[in-house]
Write an enzyme that holds these catalytic residues in place. Structure first.
Site, PDB file in Angstrom:
ATOM      1  N   THR A 123      41.682  26.987  94.663  1.00 59.14           N
ATOM      2  CA  THR A 123      41.018  25.700  94.478  1.00 59.14           C
ATOM      3  C   THR A 123      41.093  24.848  95.743  1.00 59.14           C
ATOM      4  O   THR A 123      41.997  25.025  96.574  1.00 59.14           O
ATOM      5  CB  THR A 123      41.707  24.953  93.310  1.00 59.14           C
ATOM      6  N   ASP A 124      40.170  23.885  95.839  1.00 57.06           N
ATOM      7  CA  ASP A 124      40.221  22.934  96.964  1.00 57.06           C
ATOM      8  C   ASP A 124      41.369  21.934  96.805  1.00 57.06           C
ATOM      9  O   ASP A 124      41.727  21.239  97.758  1.00 57.06           O
ATOM     10  CB  ASP A 124      38.885  22.184  97.115  1.00 57.06           C
ATOM     11  N   GLU A 125      41.957  21.871  95.593  1.00 57.42           N
ATOM     12  CA  GLU A 125      42.978  20.844  95.345  1.00 57.42           C
ATOM     13  C   GLU A 125      44.243  21.070  96.165  1.00 57.42           C
ATOM     14  O   GLU A 125      45.058  20.169  96.314  1.00 57.42           O
ATOM     15  CB  GLU A 125      43.299  20.761  93.845  1.00 57.42           C
TER      16      GLU A 125
ATOM     17  N   TYR B 125      49.784  21.238  89.169  1.00 55.01           N
ATOM     18  CA  TYR B 125      48.767  22.303  89.208  1.00 55.01           C
ATOM     19  C   TYR B 125      48.478  22.719  90.644  1.00 55.01           C
ATOM     20  O   TYR B 125      48.566  23.894  91.003  1.00 55.01           O
ATOM     21  CB  TYR B 125      47.477  21.837  88.515  1.00 55.01           C
TER      22      TYR B 125
ATOM     23  N   LYS C 109      49.159  26.298  92.663  1.00 52.31           N
ATOM     24  CA  LYS C 109      48.091  27.102  93.276  1.00 52.31           C
ATOM     25  C   LYS C 109      48.370  27.265  94.784  1.00 52.31           C
ATOM     26  O   LYS C 109      48.159  28.333  95.350  1.00 52.31           O
ATOM     27  CB  LYS C 109      46.720  26.448  93.061  1.00 52.31           C
TER      28      LYS C 109
HETATM   29  P1  NAD Z   1      40.644  28.632  82.502  1.00 53.54           P
HETATM   30  O1  NAD Z   1      41.867  27.815  82.183  1.00 53.54           O
HETATM   31  O2  NAD Z   1      39.374  28.341  81.801  1.00 53.54           O
HETATM   32  O3  NAD Z   1      40.958  30.192  82.274  1.00 53.54           O
HETATM   33  C1  NAD Z   1      42.172  30.786  82.646  1.00 53.54           C
HETATM   34  C2  NAD Z   1      42.246  32.153  81.968  1.00 53.54           C
HETATM   35  O4  NAD Z   1      43.451  32.790  82.374  1.00 53.54           O
HETATM   36  C3  NAD Z   1      42.277  32.082  80.439  1.00 53.54           C
HETATM   37  O5  NAD Z   1      41.390  33.025  79.888  1.00 53.54           O
HETATM   38  C4  NAD Z   1      43.719  32.413  80.104  1.00 53.54           C
HETATM   39  O6  NAD Z   1      43.859  33.048  78.824  1.00 53.54           O
HETATM   40  C5  NAD Z   1      44.091  33.350  81.237  1.00 53.54           C
HETATM   41  N1  NAD Z   1      45.541  33.382  81.488  1.00 53.54           N
HETATM   42  C6  NAD Z   1      46.372  32.312  81.621  1.00 53.54           C
HETATM   43  N2  NAD Z   1      47.636  32.728  81.845  1.00 53.54           N
HETATM   44  C7  NAD Z   1      47.592  34.090  81.884  1.00 53.54           C
HETATM   45  C8  NAD Z   1      48.563  35.101  82.103  1.00 53.54           C
HETATM   46  N3  NAD Z   1      49.863  34.785  82.338  1.00 53.54           N
HETATM   47  N4  NAD Z   1      48.169  36.396  82.093  1.00 53.54           N
HETATM   48  C9  NAD Z   1      46.869  36.727  81.868  1.00 53.54           C
HETATM   49  N5  NAD Z   1      45.910  35.813  81.638  1.00 53.54           N
HETATM   50  C10 NAD Z   1      46.267  34.504  81.655  1.00 53.54           C
HETATM   51  O7  NAD Z   1      40.481  28.502  84.077  1.00 53.54           O
HETATM   52  P2  NAD Z   1      39.153  28.470  84.964  1.00 53.54           P
HETATM   53  O8  NAD Z   1      38.664  27.087  85.046  1.00 53.54           O
HETATM   54  O9  NAD Z   1      38.254  29.548  84.518  1.00 53.54           O
HETATM   55  O10 NAD Z   1      39.772  28.841  86.390  1.00 53.54           O
HETATM   56  C11 NAD Z   1      39.911  30.215  86.787  1.00 53.54           C
HETATM   57  C12 NAD Z   1      40.546  30.258  88.172  1.00 53.54           C
HETATM   58  O11 NAD Z   1      39.727  29.542  89.099  1.00 53.54           O
HETATM   59  C13 NAD Z   1      41.920  29.608  88.232  1.00 53.54           C
HETATM   60  O12 NAD Z   1      42.741  30.373  89.080  1.00 53.54           O
HETATM   61  C14 NAD Z   1      41.655  28.229  88.846  1.00 53.54           C
HETATM   62  O13 NAD Z   1      42.767  27.771  89.562  1.00 53.54           O
HETATM   63  C15 NAD Z   1      40.493  28.556  89.768  1.00 53.54           C
HETATM   64  N6  NAD Z   1      39.568  27.436  90.046  1.00 53.54           N
HETATM   65  C16 NAD Z   1      39.045  26.699  89.010  1.00 53.54           C
HETATM   66  C17 NAD Z   1      38.137  25.681  89.299  1.00 53.54           C
HETATM   67  C18 NAD Z   1      37.504  24.870  88.185  1.00 53.54           C
HETATM   68  O14 NAD Z   1      36.800  23.889  88.474  1.00 53.54           O
HETATM   69  N7  NAD Z   1      37.663  25.231  86.915  1.00 53.54           N
HETATM   70  C19 NAD Z   1      37.789  25.385  90.625  1.00 53.54           C
HETATM   71  C20 NAD Z   1      38.364  26.168  91.653  1.00 53.54           C
HETATM   72  C21 NAD Z   1      39.237  27.187  91.348  1.00 53.54           C
HETATM   73  P1  TYD Z   2      38.960  17.523  85.618  1.00 49.57           P
HETATM   74  O1  TYD Z   2      37.740  18.096  84.963  1.00 49.57           O
HETATM   75  O2  TYD Z   2      40.220  17.451  84.825  1.00 49.57           O
HETATM   76  O3  TYD Z   2      39.177  18.311  86.991  1.00 49.57           O
HETATM   77  P2  TYD Z   2      40.204  18.005  88.246  1.00 49.57           P
HETATM   78  O4  TYD Z   2      41.165  16.962  87.903  1.00 49.57           O
HETATM   79  O5  TYD Z   2      40.842  19.341  88.408  1.00 49.57           O
HETATM   80  O6  TYD Z   2      39.321  17.621  89.391  1.00 49.57           O
HETATM   81  O7  TYD Z   2      38.605  16.067  86.100  1.00 49.57           O
HETATM   82  C1  TYD Z   2      37.556  15.802  87.001  1.00 49.57           C
HETATM   83  C2  TYD Z   2      37.634  14.337  87.365  1.00 49.57           C
HETATM   84  O8  TYD Z   2      37.373  13.556  86.195  1.00 49.57           O
HETATM   85  C3  TYD Z   2      39.032  13.900  87.838  1.00 49.57           C
HETATM   86  O9  TYD Z   2      38.874  12.929  88.878  1.00 49.57           O
HETATM   87  C4  TYD Z   2      39.659  13.255  86.613  1.00 49.57           C
HETATM   88  C5  TYD Z   2      38.460  12.663  85.891  1.00 49.57           C
HETATM   89  N1  TYD Z   2      38.584  12.609  84.401  1.00 49.57           N
HETATM   90  C6  TYD Z   2      38.314  11.406  83.739  1.00 49.57           C
HETATM   91  O10 TYD Z   2      37.986  10.366  84.363  1.00 49.57           O
HETATM   92  N2  TYD Z   2      38.415  11.388  82.385  1.00 49.57           N
HETATM   93  C7  TYD Z   2      38.774  12.480  81.655  1.00 49.57           C
HETATM   94  O11 TYD Z   2      38.888  12.388  80.402  1.00 49.57           O
HETATM   95  C8  TYD Z   2      39.041  13.710  82.349  1.00 49.57           C
HETATM   96  C9  TYD Z   2      39.436  14.965  81.603  1.00 49.57           C
HETATM   97  C10 TYD Z   2      38.913  13.717  83.732  1.00 49.57           C
END
Ligand code: NAD
Ligand code: TYD
Length: 354
Positions: free
Chosen positions: A133-135, A159, A163
């Site tokens: 992630t970019d975070e 989080y 990561k």
């Molecule tokens: P998500 O929370 O929707 O899905 C995570 C999945 O991992 C779930 O299906 C869960 O059951 C599985 N999981 C969790 N712990 C596990 C374990 N110990 N063993 C096997 N499986 C396990 O997450 P997402 O939003 O789909 O993100 C996927 C990846 O992409 C993550 O690594 C996250 O850090 C990265 N990412 C997410 C975003 C975003 O905006 N959602 C952006 C950049 C990077």
């Molecule tokens: P989120 O989807 O939780 O992603 P991240 O924190 O990983 O970027 O949140 C996106 C943005 O929205 C973040 O700045 C937090 C804000 N947010 C709210 O303002 N209200 C909410 O109820 C949630 C879940 C997030």
């Protein structure tokens, strides 16, 4: 040939598995623990498809992972499995260390031991792609340039710290052992199958039921939104063309304040769902207490992946958010399926005291 995907029942992972099989036809072994965020229903369109083998299990289960690698000899491991929600990491960081740090460590060790036993082409071609992630880069001030791959890591939440730790492990396993790793750092994703605890699906769901739309703080925190299908295409590109040991930032050049994201969803719902209990939907916007340590701004400089690998996003925010709202309107059954009792308990915990 096949690939092993971890976390392929979650939001991005399930989009990736579906897109991968459609784009390449290559089989996927999908290892997922099915936490609250994992839902096999996301993969229903692959029911009966021999190219998808689902295995329920933990990435920390070394024997299970070693067995899958030995049995299937995948040419790549694409690692999505993680705990992914910042708010949950604030309430309970332990799971984040267990899965994101210990889990990535266990997976790297299994991959290393497997790779060291391979020979010839099989050894040459193996890749370990770590999805991050970019975070990890921390927070930007308004005039700062967007994150570049060489920027220092400054994670601020449990989080992002977990990561960042996993990214460092991946880097070290390449540097020390030569494991052919690839790392991607992507901005905020949105699209189908996103669990409704995250901003965009939460807002769509609340707006449809006439519930308040909770905006943390002043709503001016900025995120760089990317449609999930574009992220999946970028990962396929990095897997095919990325040089081992490399890292690539992935983003849509699409910075938006949270308030603007929420307003754009409200306007779309006014048009696409005028029968909601409260219209215009913007009347539901409700400012709540800020998230502790809330990062102000994320922005990705995606020049490297564009220049080196030729990837560019296909969706604009306007087209992607319209598709996403349409998908949620058409899949309310999916939303009720994943919004179990446990989900309601989370909503009470996170928003009850705000
Ligand atoms: P998500 O929370 O929707 O899905 C995570 C999945 O991992 C779930 O299906 C869960 O059951 C599985 N999981 C969790 N712990 C596990 C374990 N110990 N063993 C096997 N499986 C396990 O997450 P997402 O939003 O789909 O993100 C996927 C990846 O992409 C993550 O690594 C996250 O850090 C990265 N990412 C997410 C975003 C975003 O905006 N959602 C952006 C950049 C990077
Ligand atoms: P989120 O989807 O939780 O992603 P991240 O924190 O990983 O970027 O949140 C996106 C943005 O929205 C973040 O700045 C937090 C804000 N947010 C709210 O303002 N209200 C909410 O109820 C949630 C879940 C997030």
């Amino acid at each position: 040939m096949s690939i092993l995907v971890t976390g392929g029942a979650g939001f991005i992972g399930s989009n990736f598995v579906i897109d991968w099989i459609a784009a390449t036809g290559e089989p996927v072994i999908n290892l997922d623990k099915l936490t609250y965020a994992g839902n096999p229903g996301n993969l229903r369109t692959l029911d009966g498809d021999a190219r998808h083998r689902f295995v329920r299990g933990d990435i920390r289960d070394c024997a299970l992972v070693a067995g899958l690698l030995a049995e299937h000899r995948p040419r790549a491991i694409v690692h999505f499995a993680a705990e992914s929600h910042v708010d949950r990491s604030i309430h309970g960081p332990a799971e984040f260390i267990a899965t994101n740090v210990d889990g990535t460590f266990a997976l790297l060790e299994a991959a290393r031991s497997h790779w060291e036993g391979l020979e010839g082409q099989a050894r040459e071609r193996l890749r370990f792609l770590h999805v991050s992630t970019d975070e990890v880069y921390g927070s930007l001030a308004p005039g700062d340039p967007p994150f570049r791959e060489a920027d220092a890591y400054r994670p601020n939440s449990p989080y992002s710290a977990s990561k960042a730790a996993s990214d460092h492990l991946v880097r070290a396993w390449h540097h020390t052992y030569g494991l052919p790793t690839l790392t991607t750092n992507c901005s905020n994703n949105y699209g189908p199958f996103q669990f409704p605890e995250k901003l965009i699906p939460l807002v769509i769901g609340n707006a449809l039921s006439g519930a308040p739309l909770p905006i943390y703080g002043d709503g001016l925190n900025v995120r760089d939104w990317l449609y999930v299908g574009d992220h999946c295409a970028a990962i396929r590109t990095v897997l095919e063309r990325g040089r081992p040991g490399g890292t690539w930032n992935i983003g849509g050049w699409n910075e938006m304040a949270n308030l603007d994201v929420v307003r754009s969803i409200c306007r779309l719902l006014d048009e696409m769902h005028p029968g909601s209990p409260v219209v215009p939907h913007e009347k539901l916007i409700h400012f709540v207490k800020d998230r502790p340590g809330h990062d102000r701004r994320y922005a990705i400089d995606a020049h490297r992946i564009e220049r080196e690998l030729g990837w560019k996003p296909a969706e604009s925010f306007e087209s992607g958010i319209r598709r996403t709202v349409r998908w949620y309107l058409d899949h309310q059954d999916w939303v009720s399926e994943v919004s179990s009792g446990a989900y309601r308990a989370w909503i009470e915990k996170n928003y009850g005291a705000r």
